[in-house]
Design a protein around this motif. Structure first.
Motif, short mmCIF file in Angstrom:
data_model
loop_
_atom_site.label_atom_id
_atom_site.label_comp_id
_atom_site.label_asym_id
_atom_site.label_seq_id
_atom_site.Cartn_x
_atom_site.Cartn_y
_atom_site.Cartn_z
N ALA A 137 0.70 -1.21 0.04
CA ALA A 137 -0.09 -0.13 0.04
C ALA A 137 0.91 1.25 -0.14
O ALA A 137 1.80 1.61 1.04
N ARG A 138 0.80 2.05 -1.01
CA ARG A 138 1.51 3.24 -0.98
C ARG A 138 2.92 3.03 -1.20
O ARG A 138 3.88 3.67 -0.46
N GLY A 139 3.24 2.05 -1.76
CA GLY A 139 4.75 1.72 -2.01
C GLY A 139 5.46 0.85 -0.85
O GLY A 139 6.54 0.62 -0.79
N THR A 140 4.62 0.62 0.23
CA THR A 140 4.97 0.13 1.50
C THR A 140 4.50 -1.34 1.74
O THR A 140 3.15 -1.46 1.65
N ARG A 141 5.35 -2.29 2.05
CA ARG A 141 4.82 -3.58 1.90
C ARG A 141 4.35 -3.70 3.63
O ARG A 141 5.14 -3.66 4.45
N ILE A 142 3.12 -4.12 3.70
CA ILE A 142 2.55 -4.60 5.11
C ILE A 142 3.04 -6.00 5.41
O ILE A 142 2.58 -6.91 4.71
N THR A 143 3.66 -6.09 6.55
CA THR A 143 4.08 -7.48 6.85
C THR A 143 3.44 -7.90 8.21
O THR A 143 2.75 -7.14 8.84
N GLY A 144 3.47 -9.40 8.45
CA GLY A 144 2.67 -9.85 9.37
C GLY A 144 1.66 -11.07 9.12
O GLY A 144 1.83 -11.48 8.08
N ARG A 145 0.81 -11.31 10.14
CA ARG A 145 0.16 -12.42 9.77
C ARG A 145 -1.15 -12.30 10.70
O ARG A 145 -1.54 -11.53 11.51
N ILE A 146 -2.22 -12.90 9.82
CA ILE A 146 -3.71 -12.48 10.36
C ILE A 146 -4.19 -14.09 10.59
O ILE A 146 -4.38 -14.85 9.77
N ASP A 147 -4.66 -14.20 12.00
CA ASP A 147 -5.45 -15.55 12.24
C ASP A 147 -6.84 -15.29 12.24
O ASP A 147 -7.42 -14.49 12.26
N GLY A 148 -7.64 -16.46 12.61
CA GLY A 148 -8.86 -16.34 12.66
C GLY A 148 -9.77 -16.97 11.79
O GLY A 148 -10.94 -16.81 11.72
N PHE A 149 -9.01 -17.30 10.49
CA PHE A 149 -10.09 -17.80 9.52
C PHE A 149 -10.56 -19.13 9.71
O PHE A 149 -9.81 -19.92 10.07
N ARG A 150 -11.92 -19.28 9.43
CA ARG A 150 -12.40 -20.26 9.75
C ARG A 150 -12.67 -21.17 8.45
O ARG A 150 -12.85 -22.27 8.26
N THR A 151 -12.88 -20.37 7.40
CA THR A 151 -12.90 -20.79 5.86
C THR A 151 -12.30 -19.93 4.82
O THR A 151 -11.81 -18.81 5.55
N PRO A 152 -12.11 -20.19 3.79
CA PRO A 152 -11.39 -19.07 2.76
C PRO A 152 -12.17 -17.90 2.72
O PRO A 152 -11.65 -16.94 2.34
N ASP A 153 -13.57 -17.74 3.32
CA ASP A 153 -14.36 -16.68 3.00
C ASP A 153 -14.86 -16.20 4.33
O ASP A 153 -15.94 -15.57 4.61
N LEU A 154 -14.37 -16.54 5.64
CA LEU A 154 -14.88 -16.42 6.92
C LEU A 154 -13.64 -16.35 7.76
O LEU A 154 -13.27 -17.07 7.88
N VAL A 156 -13.55 -15.32 11.97
CA VAL A 156 -14.03 -15.15 13.24
C VAL A 156 -13.06 -15.17 14.45
O VAL A 156 -12.27 -16.01 14.73
N VAL A 157 -13.11 -14.13 15.26
CA VAL A 157 -11.96 -13.96 16.59
C VAL A 157 -12.94 -13.38 17.57
O VAL A 157 -14.00 -13.17 17.32
N TRP A 158 -12.56 -13.79 18.77
CA TRP A 158 -13.00 -13.37 19.99
C TRP A 158 -12.07 -12.83 20.92
O TRP A 158 -11.05 -12.57 20.81
N ARG A 159 -12.99 -11.96 22.00
CA ARG A 159 -12.24 -11.17 23.02
C ARG A 159 -12.91 -11.47 24.15
O ARG A 159 -14.16 -11.49 24.13
N ALA A 160 -12.25 -11.52 25.34
CA ALA A 160 -12.97 -11.75 26.69
C ALA A 160 -13.41 -10.44 27.49
O ALA A 160 -14.39 -10.58 28.03
#
Length: 218
Positions: A137-154, A156-160
């Motif tokens: 984005a805007r010439g900058t690579r966003i790095t990291g990882r995102i979890d919580g995927f239940r299917t390729p199109d869903l 869901v995450v939770w917090r207490a």
């Protein structure tokens, strides 16, 4: 100013950690004080932001207690006085002694079971592999990882705790980044006081929004 978190976007190979981006969106002023002025203790911030104390004796940390109970419920453990979860909390001196401890456990167990049940209802199957980011984005690579995927199109995450504004914003930035990276589904945050769901965003539109956020932090 992303400080050491990112090189100038004018430079080739500039990167920005997703955690740095969400931290900036959480609180731009606080992030400036930490990154540029060195006036904020990150450990102190974590302790204050992620714990919601209650009034029972022993300075019981409500968020920590509820978080442990939700995890136990999602593992299939029984949240009763004869279950392992209650025994662990008593052993770790998290609960007050006697009747007060039992009543505290009962109250938080009900909340935790509610969160766990709503999380299961919103989810489809087991969690799939986390998405490793490669979006630019805007010439900058966003790095990291995102979890919580239940299917390729869903996702869901939770917090207490409650769905406070900063956590909804964090969820939004993660959803926006995932969509810019090719995710074409909905993201739901299950919290103590309800759910927040963001629908799919076309990848080109998500990239534009993400570029705006990167620009704000430069």
């Amino acid at each position: 100013d992303w400080s050491s978190d990112v090189c100038s976007s004018d430079l080739p190979g500039a990167t920005l950690a997703l955690t740095a981006l969400t931290r900036f969106v959480d609180s731009p002023v606080m992030d400036f004080c930490r990154a540029v002025l060195g006036l904020w203790d990150e450990e102190e911030e974590t302790a204050l932001a992620d714990r919601e104390p209650t009034s029972p004796p022993g300075s019981l940390v409500a968020w920590e207690l509820r978080d442990r109970l939700v995890r136990a419920a999602l593992r299939g453990e029984s949240l009763t006085f004869t279950g392992d979860a209650f025994a662990r909390l008593r052993r770790d001196s998290v609960l007050p002694l006697g009747t007060l401890g039992q009543e505290t456990f009962r109250s938080f167990a009900e909340e935790a079971e509610g969160i766990a049940a709503r999380f299961r209802d919103a989810s489809e199957g087991d969690e799939v592999q986390a998405r490793v980011l490669g979006v630019i984005a805007r010439g900058t690579r966003i790095t990291g990882r995102i979890d919580g995927f239940r299917t390729p199109d869903l996702r869901v995450v939770w917090r207490a705790g409650r769905a406070r504004e900063k956590y909804v914003l964090r969820h939004w930035v993660e959803h926006l980044t995932a969509c810019a990276d090719g995710f074409a589904g909905a993201s739901t945050l299950v919290a103590l006081d309800g759910e927040v769901t963001f629908s799919a965003i076309p990848s080109d539109e998500a990239e534009d929004h993400l570029a705006d956020l990167v620009l704000l932090g430069e």
